[in-house]
Design a protein around this motif. Structure first.
Motif, short mmCIF file in Angstrom:
data_model
loop_
_atom_site.label_atom_id
_atom_site.label_comp_id
_atom_site.label_asym_id
_atom_site.label_seq_id
_atom_site.Cartn_x
_atom_site.Cartn_y
_atom_site.Cartn_z
N VAL A 35 -10.29 -2.03 -74.59
CA VAL A 35 -11.32 -1.52 -75.52
C VAL A 35 -12.34 -2.60 -75.83
N ASN A 36 -11.83 -3.79 -76.22
CA ASN A 36 -12.74 -4.90 -76.50
C ASN A 36 -13.51 -5.30 -75.26
N LYS A 62 -14.32 -3.53 -72.64
CA LYS A 62 -15.36 -2.56 -72.27
C LYS A 62 -16.56 -2.66 -73.19
N THR A 63 -16.32 -2.89 -74.49
CA THR A 63 -17.45 -3.06 -75.42
C THR A 63 -18.26 -4.28 -75.02
N PHE A 64 -17.55 -5.36 -74.70
CA PHE A 64 -18.19 -6.59 -74.25
C PHE A 64 -19.03 -6.33 -73.00
N GLU A 122 -20.23 -3.44 -71.92
CA GLU A 122 -21.36 -2.54 -72.19
C GLU A 122 -22.57 -3.32 -72.65
N LYS A 123 -22.30 -4.38 -73.48
CA LYS A 123 -23.43 -5.16 -74.00
C LYS A 123 -24.07 -5.96 -72.89
N THR A 172 -15.54 -12.16 -70.09
CA THR A 172 -14.84 -10.99 -70.63
C THR A 172 -13.34 -11.23 -70.67
#
Lengths: 208, 254
Positions: B172-173, B175-177, B179-180, B198
């Protein structure tokens, strides 16, 4: 008498400049008795690949359907058209599957292969009845008149023939070779493939 | 199978729950989520896949562990979840690639191989006496039709293509990383750096060339494509390779 000579028939394919040609006779016989002067032996596999199947007529019909099935499954699964080189390997492995009870056919293929820069390269190949591939650069022959086809083709072929000249060359090669073979002839047809179109012509030959 | 009809092994262990879920697959996904993090990033000129190589003891010889695996010259895969299940799938995938080569004289495209692996994983959700595979895979490869492609395959057998993705513990973390930091024109070099950053985000312990594995897909150059096969060998030049420890060390140092 060999099973490969039971029905008779011959096919040839030649490479030209940015084009290929494939031609066959139209005879179907029962040994010496001629039955049909309209028996097709060349079939389109894709817009850019043609397959010639000389040999036992029942296997001609069966294999043409088999390859149509396999190419269709490939096209649907891979979402792209099969290339000539890939198709040649497919033909080879299909025939070898029957290594110890073979199809009595010696396939001849002609096509245009996509190059990495978007162009098309002429491609021909042939196999024996159990799938041994022959990637000749000039011409490939098969059928009851194959020995004669080799002779005439070796004499008439030259590299980089334009489509019209390639047509003349392959037609003369086929006509004169089958005239020396009792089991081939009774009409002929020629396909010339270029990157934009395919031209099919039926030749007027000796009907004896 | 003790009896001809399969006996106690004739029915599937994965059956529907009243809510329409396949509970075994949910549990398999839980096994994946508790596995070490893996990620993949597709760049404009290649793909990078990477994973943590977490050993439970310092006595383990981790040079013998193989988490990023080559399937055929143009495709490699990495996983999150149960190691032994991955090993089996790698063996089956390699066999499938060779079977394809035997028919067509060339290696399968990434999508086709991914479909094969996905089918194998799906069969374990609908066959007698077996359980689903406890892994999610990231399949990275290059072929002339689609260029570089990155696919994720789940225990259910569903697969889909990603531009960048992460699986496992920290997904989760991660993928957020991603995405940015992701954009469509990212280069392979930048992608490798982003992958390392990442991984570092959720890394427990010290990240060195010995505790991570990286695999890279490179796009053949014009010269490579024109040449076709390697001179004299008749073989295609590989497009997937694992980075050596030295190369990983160099990237970590940057």
């Amino acid at each position: 008498m060999s099973i490969m000579e039971y029905n008779g028939g011959s096919v040839i394919a030649m490479v030209g400049k940015d084009c290929v040609a494939i031609a066959s006779d139209l005879r179907l016989g029962n040994q010496a008795l001629g039955i049909s002067s309209n028996f097709q032996k060349i079939f389109p596999m894709t817009n850019r690949i043609f397959l010639g199947l000389p040999g036992l007529a029942t296997d001609v019909t069966t294999l043409k359907e088999t390859f149509r099935y396999r190419v269709n499954m490939f096209t649907i699964k891979e979402e792209r058209e099969i290339e000539p080189e890939t198709f040649a390997h497919l033909v080879s492995s299909t025939l070898y599957e029957r290594r110890f009870g073979p199809w009595f056919i010696e396939p001849v293929m002609a096509g245009l292969q996509k190059t990495h820069d978007g162009g098309y390269k002429p491609y021909i190949a042939a196999t024996d009845l159990i799938g041994c591939l022959n990637f000749a650069k000039d011409f490939v022959v098969a059928g009851t008149a194959s020995t004669k086809l080799f002779g005439v083709a070796e004499g008439l072929w030259e590299p980089d023939l334009e489509p019209e000249d390639l047509f003349e060359t392959i037609s003369q090669t086929l006509l004169n070779a089958v005239d020396r073979d009792a089991y081939s002839g009774w009409g002929a047809e020629v396909y010339v493939l270029t990157k934009d179109k395919v031209i099919k012509r039926t030749l007027k030959g000796r009907m004896d | 199978m003790a009896t001809a009809d399969g006996g106690a092994y004739s029915y599937s262990l994965t059956v529907f729950s009243p809510s329409g879920k396949l509970v075994q697959i949910e549990h398999a996904l839980a096994a994946v989520s508790s596995g070490t993090t893996s990620l993949g990033i597709k760049a404009s000129n290649g793909i990078v896949i990477a994973t943590e190589k977490k050993s439970s003891s310092i006595l383990i010889d981790d040079s013998m562990i193989d988490k990023v695996s080559v399937i055929c010259p143009n495709i490699g895969i990495v996983y999150s979840g149960m190691g032994p299940d991955f090993r089996i799938l790698v063996a089956k995938a390699r066999k499938s690639a060779q079977a394809y080569w035997k028919i067509y004289g060339e290696y399968p495209s990434t999508r086709i191989l991914t479909q094969e692996i996905a089918n194998i994983m799906q069969q374990a959700t609908q066959s007698g006496g077996v359980r689903p595979y406890g892994v999610s895979l990231l399949v990275a490869g290059w072929d002339i039709t689609r260029g570089p492609s990155l696919y994720q395959v789940d225990p259910s057998g569903s697969f889909w293509a990603w531009k960048a993705s992460a699986i496992g513990k920290n997904m989760v973390n991660a993928k957020t990383f991603l995405e940015k930091r992701y954009n469509d024109d990212i280069s392979l070099e930048d992608a490798i750096h982003t992958a390392l950053l990442t991984l570092k985000e959720g890394f427990e312990g010290h990240m060195t060339e010995k505790t991570i594995e990286i695999g890279v897909v490179t796009v053949p150059s014009e010269a490579d494509l024109a040449a076709g096969k390697i001179e004299g060998t008749g073989r295609v030049k590989p497009t997937f390779r694992k980075l050596t420890e030295e190369e990983v060390r160099d990237y970590l140092a940057m």
